[in-house]
Motif scaffolding. Structure first.
Motif, PDB file in Angstrom:
ATOM      1  N   ASN B 176      -7.927 -76.025  -6.878  1.00 27.64           N
ATOM      2  CA  ASN B 176      -8.372 -76.478  -8.192  1.00 27.64           C
ATOM      3  C   ASN B 176      -7.237 -77.295  -8.787  1.00 27.64           C
ATOM      4  O   ASN B 176      -6.222 -76.750  -9.191  1.00 27.64           O
ATOM      5  CB  ASN B 176      -8.693 -75.221  -9.037  1.00 27.64           C
ATOM      6  CG  ASN B 176      -8.900 -75.522 -10.518  1.00 27.64           C
ATOM      7  OD1 ASN B 176      -8.323 -74.839 -11.368  1.00 27.64           O
ATOM      8  ND2 ASN B 176      -9.696 -76.505 -10.840  1.00 27.64           N
ATOM      9  N   SER B 177      -7.420 -78.618  -8.779  1.00 32.17           N
ATOM     10  CA  SER B 177      -6.363 -79.513  -9.249  1.00 32.17           C
ATOM     11  C   SER B 177      -7.008 -80.742  -9.868  1.00 32.17           C
ATOM     12  O   SER B 177      -7.887 -81.331  -9.234  1.00 32.17           O
ATOM     13  CB  SER B 177      -5.474 -79.922  -8.064  1.00 32.17           C
ATOM     14  OG  SER B 177      -4.644 -81.024  -8.403  1.00 32.17           O
ATOM     15  N   PRO B 178      -6.636 -81.120 -11.099  1.00 29.04           N
ATOM     16  CA  PRO B 178      -5.753 -80.456 -12.053  1.00 29.04           C
ATOM     17  C   PRO B 178      -6.179 -79.016 -12.305  1.00 29.04           C
ATOM     18  O   PRO B 178      -7.368 -78.717 -12.275  1.00 29.04           O
ATOM     19  CB  PRO B 178      -5.887 -81.318 -13.323  1.00 29.04           C
ATOM     20  CG  PRO B 178      -6.308 -82.664 -12.826  1.00 29.04           C
ATOM     21  CD  PRO B 178      -7.135 -82.403 -11.621  1.00 29.04           C
ATOM     22  N   HIS B 179      -5.201 -78.202 -12.582  1.00 25.86           N
ATOM     23  CA  HIS B 179      -5.329 -76.767 -12.417  1.00 25.86           C
ATOM     24  C   HIS B 179      -5.524 -76.000 -13.726  1.00 25.86           C
ATOM     25  O   HIS B 179      -4.817 -76.211 -14.696  1.00 25.86           O
ATOM     26  CB  HIS B 179      -4.058 -76.273 -11.712  1.00 25.86           C
ATOM     27  CG  HIS B 179      -4.073 -74.841 -11.330  1.00 25.86           C
ATOM     28  ND1 HIS B 179      -3.279 -73.918 -11.959  1.00 25.86           N
ATOM     29  CD2 HIS B 179      -4.803 -74.178 -10.408  1.00 25.86           C
ATOM     30  CE1 HIS B 179      -3.517 -72.722 -11.406  1.00 25.86           C
ATOM     31  NE2 HIS B 179      -4.430 -72.858 -10.467  1.00 25.86           N
ATOM     32  N   ASN B 180      -6.503 -75.125 -13.696  1.00 24.40           N
ATOM     33  CA  ASN B 180      -6.697 -74.119 -14.737  1.00 24.40           C
ATOM     34  C   ASN B 180      -6.111 -72.833 -14.187  1.00 24.40           C
ATOM     35  O   ASN B 180      -6.541 -72.407 -13.114  1.00 24.40           O
ATOM     36  CB  ASN B 180      -8.205 -73.949 -15.005  1.00 24.40           C
ATOM     37  CG  ASN B 180      -8.521 -72.810 -15.946  1.00 24.40           C
ATOM     38  OD1 ASN B 180      -7.649 -72.250 -16.599  1.00 24.40           O
ATOM     39  ND2 ASN B 180      -9.799 -72.446 -16.016  1.00 24.40           N
ATOM     40  N   PRO B 181      -5.125 -72.202 -14.808  1.00 21.23           N
ATOM     41  CA  PRO B 181      -4.654 -72.362 -16.186  1.00 21.23           C
ATOM     42  C   PRO B 181      -3.322 -73.081 -16.356  1.00 21.23           C
ATOM     43  O   PRO B 181      -2.807 -73.089 -17.467  1.00 21.23           O
ATOM     44  CB  PRO B 181      -4.468 -70.903 -16.613  1.00 21.23           C
ATOM     45  CG  PRO B 181      -3.964 -70.245 -15.360  1.00 21.23           C
ATOM     46  CD  PRO B 181      -4.656 -70.942 -14.223  1.00 21.23           C
ATOM     47  N   THR B 182      -2.740 -73.701 -15.326  1.00 22.39           N
ATOM     48  CA  THR B 182      -1.359 -74.190 -15.496  1.00 22.39           C
ATOM     49  C   THR B 182      -1.251 -75.671 -15.823  1.00 22.39           C
ATOM     50  O   THR B 182      -0.208 -76.120 -16.281  1.00 22.39           O
ATOM     51  CB  THR B 182      -0.528 -73.965 -14.211  1.00 22.39           C
ATOM     52  OG1 THR B 182      -1.093 -74.771 -13.164  1.00 22.39           O
ATOM     53  CG2 THR B 182      -0.524 -72.506 -13.794  1.00 22.39           C
ATOM     54  N   GLY B 183      -2.308 -76.444 -15.520  1.00 22.14           N
ATOM     55  CA  GLY B 183      -2.233 -77.883 -15.759  1.00 22.14           C
ATOM     56  C   GLY B 183      -1.496 -78.654 -14.685  1.00 22.14           C
ATOM     57  O   GLY B 183      -1.331 -79.869 -14.810  1.00 22.14           O
ATOM     58  N   VAL B 184      -1.044 -77.995 -13.610  1.00 20.45           N
ATOM     59  CA  VAL B 184      -0.356 -78.765 -12.566  1.00 20.45           C
ATOM     60  C   VAL B 184      -1.375 -79.541 -11.734  1.00 20.45           C
ATOM     61  O   VAL B 184      -2.558 -79.218 -11.696  1.00 20.45           O
ATOM     62  CB  VAL B 184       0.509 -77.877 -11.623  1.00 20.45           C
ATOM     63  CG1 VAL B 184       1.535 -77.073 -12.411  1.00 20.45           C
ATOM     64  CG2 VAL B 184      -0.349 -76.991 -10.753  1.00 20.45           C
ATOM     65  N   ILE B 185      -0.884 -80.602 -11.108  1.00 20.15           N
ATOM     66  CA  ILE B 185      -1.689 -81.390 -10.165  1.00 20.15           C
ATOM     67  C   ILE B 185      -1.036 -81.236  -8.796  1.00 20.15           C
ATOM     68  O   ILE B 185       0.186 -81.317  -8.684  1.00 20.15           O
ATOM     69  CB  ILE B 185      -1.723 -82.874 -10.597  1.00 20.15           C
ATOM     70  CG1 ILE B 185      -2.515 -83.017 -11.908  1.00 20.15           C
ATOM     71  CG2 ILE B 185      -2.335 -83.747  -9.494  1.00 20.15           C
ATOM     72  CD1 ILE B 185      -2.491 -84.419 -12.506  1.00 20.15           C
ATOM     73  N   TYR B 186      -1.847 -80.957  -7.792  1.00 19.55           N
ATOM     74  CA  TYR B 186      -1.301 -80.835  -6.438  1.00 19.55           C
ATOM     75  C   TYR B 186      -0.968 -82.229  -5.936  1.00 19.55           C
ATOM     76  O   TYR B 186      -1.843 -83.106  -5.897  1.00 19.55           O
ATOM     77  CB  TYR B 186      -2.299 -80.162  -5.505  1.00 19.55           C
ATOM     78  CG  TYR B 186      -2.572 -78.693  -5.793  1.00 19.55           C
ATOM     79  CD1 TYR B 186      -1.970 -78.043  -6.869  1.00 19.55           C
ATOM     80  CD2 TYR B 186      -3.412 -77.953  -4.969  1.00 19.55           C
ATOM     81  CE1 TYR B 186      -2.212 -76.699  -7.128  1.00 19.55           C
ATOM     82  CE2 TYR B 186      -3.667 -76.610  -5.220  1.00 19.55           C
ATOM     83  CZ  TYR B 186      -3.067 -75.982  -6.295  1.00 19.55           C
ATOM     84  OH  TYR B 186      -3.308 -74.664  -6.545  1.00 19.55           O
ATOM     85  N   SER B 187       0.266 -82.410  -5.555  1.00 16.95           N
ATOM     86  CA  SER B 187       0.728 -83.744  -5.122  1.00 16.95           C
ATOM     87  C   SER B 187       0.136 -84.096  -3.760  1.00 16.95           C
ATOM     88  O   SER B 187      -0.353 -83.227  -3.034  1.00 16.95           O
ATOM     89  CB  SER B 187       2.253 -83.742  -5.026  1.00 16.95           C
ATOM     90  OG  SER B 187       2.624 -82.887  -3.952  1.00 16.95           O
TER      91      SER B 187
END
Lengths: 399, 399
Positions: B176-187
């Motif tokens: 899950n990217s952009p990610h719930n709950p952290t907001g990170v995007i998997y590069s």
């Protein structure tokens, strides 16, 4: 590469697709107006005007953040209250918002209630003929489908067989009236007798047996026929409703479940059903359509159009010598096949560009279903072809 | 009276309801504008104008029998083709209508693909923190959820632990990217490394491991961050998309699955997923909304509004001494609780009318989630309260 449980569905589905593709092939070859397609239960009467008006007004005037936003998983409170009050006015019931869960059509509603109450291995009873998808819904929760044989005289439920087949393991009974595929309506006497059996068996086994009433065709009743509201006859009734047929919105997937206060342990069942609605992935019924429904709660479908079709097709077919029970509701005719193998009859129909669904698709071989939610013209134009089809099977015209 | 599998859900649900009711109580007591409710992922940016225009135009000008009618269970062909072409333009993919199945939001899409591929007892891997509902979806099909521990430094997936935890029984990995709950995007590097592990393990076990990409937040990326399109990196990828966040339509339940031709045994999986969509009860995605989406396929969400919120909240909180990773996407901030038991921290927040979700609701205790899809005013007004909250926990302001 797919789950084992899905394999039989995929195999079976290709048969349906073949039928569908053959219909399309015929339409391409002869022109759509020369093909008499009675295979689909897609309403031919357009949604009433109030639907369009409500959509436009809501889109133009409501705050989009609310109109298209999340609400309680059970649905907008005001929508549920409006529907509850409408049911109370029409049927003398006593529901409020909390008794309703808005669902993604009746199919989703049935899945929600089955997920809510069914343990693996428990039995769900259905009366043949029945919508075969019930079997898929029950299998989704590893339940066991138990069929009651059709009473091909009346197509009313065989209550003696029901009584014999209820066990300690019976968790639910599904009924559908007005009925797909026969068009019969279960009379008040039938419902009372059915309720008495369920009450007796609940006592005998110390169990709860849910009566699940799948009623997308409630509004489609002819000749003033009454469709009893089942919660008034049996406490452990759950109603699954859909606006697919009554407001001609099948693609919009909007309906509801009613879980009455009288139902055993009602609060827990309501809470669990709300959760089931969410975790099965629906989350909630489509928000704009919920609001549309609330505005059109007293709108009526143009039953007269279907009634005209019903009489034309019923009279036309019986005049050719076909046998079928006269439908009191819904928009289907369930016609006896002149040969034991009704698939052979369906094949023969295609020669005259007549498309029918074999009764074995409803666990009732020897019959075919005709969906008369088509244009009146289609029906009238099909009658000479039915006459030829009847002649092929040496049926005798009514004198 | 309910199915045994539902009992833990009902018990857990009352905790969520308590939180929700307490929020309502605070709003009644202090006024909605004095309560800083960061608990819900309900978009605050209204749907773009093209949504309203499309709804009104379609309602006024399309044949209601088609607009609200049944179509292929996978969705209108023209809608699917339009979306496929849009994806191809944006991501250099090569999809056509047949690769798309319109679904009742992403939650339904995930259920459809899990039902399609998962056998009882098979494993589905998720990376903590994760949307806890994944567990419910996997349990719906009697699968086993396998968690990968959070990397609380970067919140990127811990690929070493992934490699160790893949077994012959692993059927799918959800990302899950952009990610719930952290907001990170998997590069892109992360995705390449992840794909390499999956390829290797597929060979090792002679199995198929599906990578399920749950991406409702794809369009919400900041500072020009790229969100790699996963089907290009790993053949057995299924994408689950939703318009809930990108077009602010969460209540409408509209999204799709992409099942690429490259996926192993693609045709069968597509056929089975179409059936799963039907028998789970959705039947098809809401018809009017399908057509609306096709008209708004290139509409863009007002990311700038969320970005403004993101910076204000991130800068405000870190200035008070709170620690959290700077989100690159979605609309959540995942803040380290100043005490080990983050529920205690959430309770303390309520004294300042600040509502936060404990990280244990995402399988990552010791953190809290703040959804900043609220008004900018709410964020600005909340900052002095956060300052008091920080002081209570003796956090040191940035100098």
């Amino acid at each position: 590469m797919i789950a084992e449980k899905m394999i039989p569905f995929v195999q079976n589905n290709s048969a349906i697709r073949t039928m569908f593709e053959e219909g399309n092939r015929l339409k391409k070859q002869y022109g759509a107006d020369k093909v008499y397609d009675f295979s689909l239960g897609n309403p031919s009467v357009p949604a009433p005007d109030c639907v369009r008006e409500a959509i436009v007004d809501l889109a133009n005037n409501e705050d989009p953040v609310i109109l298209h936003g999340y609400m309680n998983n059970a649905g907008f409170e005001d929508v549920r209250e409006t529907i509850a009050q409408s049911l109370n006015r029409r049927f003398g019931t006593d529901f409020s918002a909390k008794n309703l869960i808005m669902t993604v059509g009746a199919a989703s509603g049935l899945n929600v209630i089955l997920k809510t109450v069914l343990n693996p291995g428990e039995e769900v009873i259905v009366f043949a003929p029945y919508f075969l998808e019930y079997g898929a819904y029950v299998k989704n929760y590893d339940g066991k489908l138990v069929e009651i044989s059709p009473d091909t005289e009346t197509f009313q439920p065989d209550l003696e067989e029901l009584e014999r087949k209820i066990t300690a393991n019976t968790r639910a009974v599904i009924v559908n009236s007005p009925h797909n595929p026969t068009g019969v309506i279960y009379s008040e006497d039938t419902i009372k007798a059915l309720a008495a059996i369920l009450e007796k068996k609940q006592k005998e086994y110390g169990s709860v047996i849910y009566l699940i009433s799948d009623e997308p065709y409630r509004e489609l009743a002819y000749d003033g026929a009454e469709v009893p509201y089942l919660t008034k006859y049996y406490k452990n009734t759950v109603v699954g409703y859909s606006y697919s047929k009554s407001l001609s919105l099948p693609g919009e997937r909007i309906g509801y479940l009613v879980i009455p206060d009288d139902l055993e342990d009602s609060e827990t069942v309501i809470a669990a059903a709300g959760i089931a609605n969410r975790i099965l992935g629906s989350v909630n019924a489509p928000s704009l359509m919920q609001k549309v429904i609330a505005r059109c709660v007293d709108a009526e479908v143009d039953v007269a159009a279907y009634d005209k079709n019903r009489l034309a097709l019923y009279n036309g077919l019986t005049a050719c010598g076909f046998q079928c029970i006269k439908p009191q509701g819904a928009f289907y005719l369930f016609v006896k096949s002149p040969v034991a193998d009704e698939k052979e009859f369906c094949e023969a129909g295609k020669k005259y560009n007549i498309l029918m669904v074999p009764g074995s698709s409803f666990a009732c071989p020897g019959y075919v279903r005709l969906a008369y939610c088509v244009s009146y013209e289609t029906i009238i134009n099909s009658l000479p072809e039915f006459k030829k089809l009847a002649a092929e099977f040496s049926l005798t015209e009514e004198s």
